[in-house]
Structures are given as C-alpha cells and as structure tokens.
Design an enzyme around this catalytic site. Structure first.
Site, PDB file in Angstrom:
ATOM      1  N   SER A 135       5.583  74.933-123.072  1.00 33.64           N
ATOM      2  CA  SER A 135       6.404  75.105-124.270  1.00 33.64           C
ATOM      3  C   SER A 135       7.024  73.755-124.615  1.00 33.64           C
ATOM      4  O   SER A 135       7.703  73.147-123.781  1.00 33.64           O
ATOM      5  CB  SER A 135       7.490  76.145-123.977  1.00 33.64           C
ATOM      6  OG  SER A 135       8.360  76.297-125.072  1.00 33.64           O
ATOM      7  N   LYS A 161       2.411  75.288-126.742  1.00 32.16           N
ATOM      8  CA  LYS A 161       3.279  76.084-127.626  1.00 32.16           C
ATOM      9  C   LYS A 161       4.309  75.151-128.233  1.00 32.16           C
ATOM     10  O   LYS A 161       5.037  74.472-127.510  1.00 32.16           O
ATOM     11  CB  LYS A 161       3.954  77.191-126.821  1.00 32.16           C
ATOM     12  CG  LYS A 161       5.141  77.865-127.518  1.00 32.16           C
ATOM     13  CD  LYS A 161       5.552  79.131-126.789  1.00 32.16           C
ATOM     14  CE  LYS A 161       7.034  79.195-126.545  1.00 32.16           C
ATOM     15  NZ  LYS A 161       7.422  80.443-125.820  1.00 32.16           N
ATOM     16  N   LYS A 163       7.701  74.647-130.456  1.00 29.29           N
ATOM     17  CA  LYS A 163       8.887  75.287-131.000  1.00 29.29           C
ATOM     18  C   LYS A 163       8.994  74.871-132.457  1.00 29.29           C
ATOM     19  O   LYS A 163       8.808  73.679-132.783  1.00 29.29           O
ATOM     20  CB  LYS A 163      10.131  74.831-130.225  1.00 29.29           C
ATOM     21  CG  LYS A 163      10.181  75.348-128.801  1.00 29.29           C
ATOM     22  CD  LYS A 163      10.411  76.851-128.764  1.00 29.29           C
ATOM     23  CE  LYS A 163      10.707  77.338-127.357  1.00 29.29           C
ATOM     24  NZ  LYS A 163      10.961  78.800-127.338  1.00 29.29           N
ATOM     25  N   ASP A 189       6.570  79.094-131.658  1.00 29.20           N
ATOM     26  CA  ASP A 189       7.677  79.993-131.332  1.00 29.20           C
ATOM     27  C   ASP A 189       8.897  79.583-132.144  1.00 29.20           C
ATOM     28  O   ASP A 189       9.383  78.454-132.022  1.00 29.20           O
ATOM     29  CB  ASP A 189       7.989  79.899-129.829  1.00 29.20           C
ATOM     30  CG  ASP A 189       9.063  80.882-129.368  1.00 29.20           C
ATOM     31  OD1 ASP A 189       9.567  81.672-130.205  1.00 29.20           O
ATOM     32  OD2 ASP A 189       9.397  80.855-128.171  1.00 29.20           O
ATOM     33  N   GLU A 214       5.287  83.451-132.528  1.00 28.39           N
ATOM     34  CA  GLU A 214       6.220  84.193-131.681  1.00 28.39           C
ATOM     35  C   GLU A 214       7.593  84.314-132.332  1.00 28.39           C
ATOM     36  O   GLU A 214       8.188  83.306-132.727  1.00 28.39           O
ATOM     37  CB  GLU A 214       6.306  83.461-130.334  1.00 28.39           C
ATOM     38  CG  GLU A 214       7.217  84.080-129.307  1.00 28.39           C
ATOM     39  CD  GLU A 214       7.223  83.275-127.992  1.00 28.39           C
ATOM     40  OE1 GLU A 214       6.336  82.394-127.806  1.00 28.39           O
ATOM     41  OE2 GLU A 214       8.113  83.516-127.161  1.00 28.39           O
ATOM     42  N   LYS A 263       8.790  88.923-120.497  1.00 26.83           N
ATOM     43  CA  LYS A 263       9.686  88.157-119.622  1.00 26.83           C
ATOM     44  C   LYS A 263      10.426  89.194-118.795  1.00 26.83           C
ATOM     45  O   LYS A 263      11.158  90.020-119.356  1.00 26.83           O
ATOM     46  CB  LYS A 263      10.705  87.362-120.442  1.00 26.83           C
ATOM     47  CG  LYS A 263      10.133  86.182-121.211  1.00 26.83           C
ATOM     48  CD  LYS A 263      11.212  85.540-122.060  1.00 26.83           C
ATOM     49  CE  LYS A 263      10.672  84.343-122.826  1.00 26.83           C
ATOM     50  NZ  LYS A 263      11.657  83.861-123.831  1.00 26.83           N
ATOM     51  N   GLY A 291       8.666  82.334-120.276  1.00 28.72           N
ATOM     52  CA  GLY A 291       9.461  81.604-119.293  1.00 28.72           C
ATOM     53  C   GLY A 291      10.882  81.437-119.791  1.00 28.72           C
ATOM     54  O   GLY A 291      11.131  81.456-121.001  1.00 28.72           O
TER      55      GLY A 291
HETATM   56  C1  NPQ Z   1      11.194  81.326-125.271  1.00 33.79           C
HETATM   57  N1  NPQ Z   1      11.436  79.768-123.339  1.00 33.79           N
HETATM   58  O1  NPQ Z   1      10.046  81.608-125.064  1.00 33.79           O
HETATM   59  C2  NPQ Z   1      12.090  80.640-124.248  1.00 33.79           C
HETATM   60  C3  NPQ Z   1      13.322  80.167-124.838  1.00 33.79           C
HETATM   61  C4  NPQ Z   1      14.241  79.367-124.019  1.00 33.79           C
HETATM   62  C5  NPQ Z   1      10.007  78.164-122.253  1.00 33.79           C
HETATM   63  O2  NPQ Z   1      10.175  78.372-124.557  1.00 33.79           O
HETATM   64  C6  NPQ Z   1      17.750  77.485-121.045  1.00 33.79           C
HETATM   65  C7  NPQ Z   1      17.616  78.817-120.766  1.00 33.79           C
HETATM   66  C8  NPQ Z   1      16.951  76.950-121.969  1.00 33.79           C
HETATM   67  C9  NPQ Z   1      16.702  79.620-121.404  1.00 33.79           C
HETATM   68  C10 NPQ Z   1      15.225  77.226-123.615  1.00 33.79           C
HETATM   69  C11 NPQ Z   1      10.542  78.772-123.510  1.00 33.79           C
HETATM   70  C12 NPQ Z   1      16.033  77.748-122.646  1.00 33.79           C
HETATM   71  C13 NPQ Z   1      15.912  79.091-122.362  1.00 33.79           C
HETATM   72  C14 NPQ Z   1      14.346  78.036-124.281  1.00 33.79           C
HETATM   73  C15 NPQ Z   1      15.012  79.885-123.051  1.00 33.79           C
HETATM   74  O3  NPQ Z   1      11.670  81.679-126.342  1.00 33.79           O
HETATM   75 MG    MG Z   2      10.042  82.850-127.144  1.00 31.95          MG
END
Ligand code: NPQ
Ligand code: MG
Length: 347
Positions: A135, A161, A163, A189, A214, A263, A291
């Site tokens: 990500s 992926k 953002k 995402d 996403e 998740k 994650g």
């Molecule tokens: C998601 N994760 O899929 C999340 C969002 C996310 C790997 O993109 C600290 C704690 C920082 C939780 C950053 C990924 C974070 C977090 C992003 C969750 O939407």
């Molecule tokens: Mg997400």
C-alpha cells in the site's frame, strides 16, 4: 483453558517513512498489545485501532479502556474456555470490533501455543506461500510517488495499491500505470474521501484497468457504493463498511461490494474473518487480506489467514520493513523478491 491475567502493553514505533492517506499522515504507530495469561500458558493479541479515530471510530485510548473496564471483566465472568467463547461473551457490547478482535486473538494465540499449532493450520490454510502486495501513500510530488513505487517493485511486491483522494487520483494513477506497465496488478484506496457526486469522476479511472477501487465513499453509504458499482467498470471493494458477517452479507446482496477486503480487527477477530471468507467463497466474491500497519504479531497471523483458499487476490501483507526499521518479533516478515515474490509462511 481458564483465563488468569490480562496485561495491556502500549508501545510506540516510528514508521520508516510518513504514511499519508486521505484521512491523515502517520509518522509513528501507537500500538496496543495484549497479553493474556491462562492456565495453559500465555497468548498475545494486537489491537489494530490507531491513535486517532480517523480510519474508523475506534482509537487506542478507547480500546484500552473498554478492554480493561468492560470486555475483559465480561470474559472472566463468562468463564471463557476457548477462543470460540470470546465473541458470544462480548456480544451484548456494541461495536468495539478491534478491541474484541484483539482479545479473541490473544486467547486463540494461547490455545495455539499450548497445542503447538500454527495460525495457518488452525484457520484452514491450503498453501505455504502467499503473494505480497504493498500500500503506497500520498506524496507531495509525482516524482516522489514514482520513486517510491519503483522501489517497491524492486523489492518484489507483486501488486501495487495507491492511496487516492480528491486532487490526487487520475494523474498519479495514469503515471504509475505507464511506469509499471499493463502486466502489474494495480488498485486504489480512497478511505472514504469521495461522495456520490464524484461517481462520474471516479469512472475516469476505468481506463487504467485497475483490479479494484477500495472504499471510495463513507462507510455508511452502502447505496452510494451500489450506484457506483453499476456505473463503473472497475470492481468496487469495501473495507471500512464491512464490520461484521451481517454487513458482509448485506453489501454483497445489495450489489455494493464486488470484492471484500477482510481485516480481522475490523470484523471482530480472526474467527469472524474466516466466516466472512467462507461466505464470500460460497457467493463467488473474491477476498483479500488488508493491513493495519501491524507489528510482526498481527502481520504473521494475517499471513496465516491470507493463505486460505478464498484469498485469491494479493493482500496488503508487506514485509515488516515496509513500515518498521526494526520489528518487535524475532522473525520479521520478509518478501522473497528473487524467485517468486511471495511471503513465505512458517509451518
Ligand atoms: C487501509 N491500511 O487499507 C489501511 C488504512 C490505514 C495498509 O493501507 C496507522 C494505523 C496507520 C492504521 C494507515 C493500509 C494506518 C492505518 C492506513 C490504517 O485502508
Ligand atoms: Mg482500505
């Protein structure tokens, strides 16, 4: 098995590089670990809530409080004798899925350690290696994004992926698709950053042959996601909206999710995650494991989950070094970049 003691441990870990998403920038992870002592030994759980209630309404200080004052006492009162007893014992408390999930994880971990069993086997794994995706955050410049993605491709990640958020979507995706070529799986995402008024804008992503988009809309906006799914060629995947088996059934039935990001923390634990996986297999809905910037504790358990047969898309299970210079576990998660670009699971 009989519960004896609960220990909450709060640690702070710096991220190797700031991770910017549509909901904020994280430079440091505030992590709540749970140690449960039982008559058959100890078990560890990782709570995936973050310092601020920005990804979802849960946050670390609230998690610690609800675990200490409400959830753990209810578990003790219920006389938990296995991980499958945890969710029923906590059912009368609303929400707090990440806190409930962390407690169930710790109890399950204690059971597994006591019986010398692995997460992988316990959950129903059918393979030893899983494809590893990454990500990639939002950056100030397109150049910086380009450099970061090039580095991850070099590291061996088989799926990228990106953002996205309003103002950082079509052009970054165009540049990265051109950079990595048509053969590398690419997805985006938005973490709820758009509204229903953006549906025609989001349809412009169709030309980039994305695996999925996403959670573009707010978590409550199930109808909006169904409308988007009808309008766009890119498959719509839900993350934040899916907080239980019930919401998973509903978003599939309503046509709001063509793919689901599972998740464990967000759905109340690994046992709930496996049930959602089974539902999606039965319905022909592809799933992948998301994650939450976990340490090796949560990351290893996620890798076990992601080795179930319905996880047909690469997950966000990257190497420990994607986020942390030094993980807290003895065997950090690594990506085998040379031959197969898959994360190898311990037995
Ligand atoms: C998601 N994760 O899929 C999340 C969002 C996310 C790997 O993109 C600290 C704690 C920082 C939780 C950053 C990924 C974070 C977090 C992003 C969750 O939407
Ligand atoms: Mg997400």
């Amino acid at each position: 098995m009989k519960l004896e003691r609960l220990e909450l441990r709060r640690i702070a870990l710096d991220l190797v590089t700031p991770f910017r998403t549509s909901f904020g920038v994280e430079t440091n992870r505030d992590i709540l670990l749970i140690k449960v002592t039982t008559d058959v030994g100890e078990g560890w759980g990782e709570c995936v809530s973050s310092h601020e209630p920005a990804y979802s309404s849960e946050f670390v200080e609230g998690s610690a409080l609800v675990i200490r004052d409400h959830l753990w006492p209810a578990m003790v009162a219920a006389g938990i004798s296995s991980a499958s007893d945890v969710a029923p014992a906590l059912q009368r408390y609303k929400g707090h899925q990440m806190s409930k999930g962390a407690l169930e994880m710790a109890v399950l971990d204690a059971e597994l350690r006591a019986n010398n069993r692995s997460w992988k086997r316990e959950l129903g794994s059918t393979r030893d290696r899983i494809p590893s995706g990454v990500s990639v955050g939002i950056f100030d410049t397109m150049d910086e994004l380009s450099r970061q993605v090039a580095g991850y491709v070099d590291d061996g990640y088989v799926r990228i992926k990106l953002k996205i958020e309003p103002g950082w979507d079509i052009e970054p995706v165009r540049m990265i698709r051109d950079q990595i070529g048509p053969g590398v799986p690419l997805q985006v995402d938005a973490n709820t950053a758009y509204t229903r008024d953006d549906i025609s804008h989001l349809c412009k992503l169709d030309e980039f042959d994305l695996l999925l988009i996403e959670q573009p809309l707010p978590e409550e906006d199930i109808l909006g996601h169904a409308q988007l799914a009808r309008a766009t060629a890119t498959p719509v995947c839900l993350d934040e909206s899916v907080v239980s088996m019930q919401t998973a059934v509903d978003v599939i039935e309503l046509g709001a999710a063509e793919i689901i990001n599972i998740k464990p923390g967000r759905v109340g634990g690994y046992l709930s995650a496996v049930r959602i996986h089974d539902l999606c297999v039965a319905r022909g809905v592809p799933v992948w494991c998301g994650g939450m910037v976990e340490t090796g504790i949560g990351r290893a358990a996620n890798a076990g989950l992601a080795s179930l047969p319905g996880f047909t898309l690469p997950g966000d299970i990257s190497a420990s070094t994607r986020f942390y210079a030094r993980d807290i576990v003895k065997d950090p998660i690594t990506v085998d970049s040379i031959t197969t670009s898959t994360a190898e699971l311990l037995p």
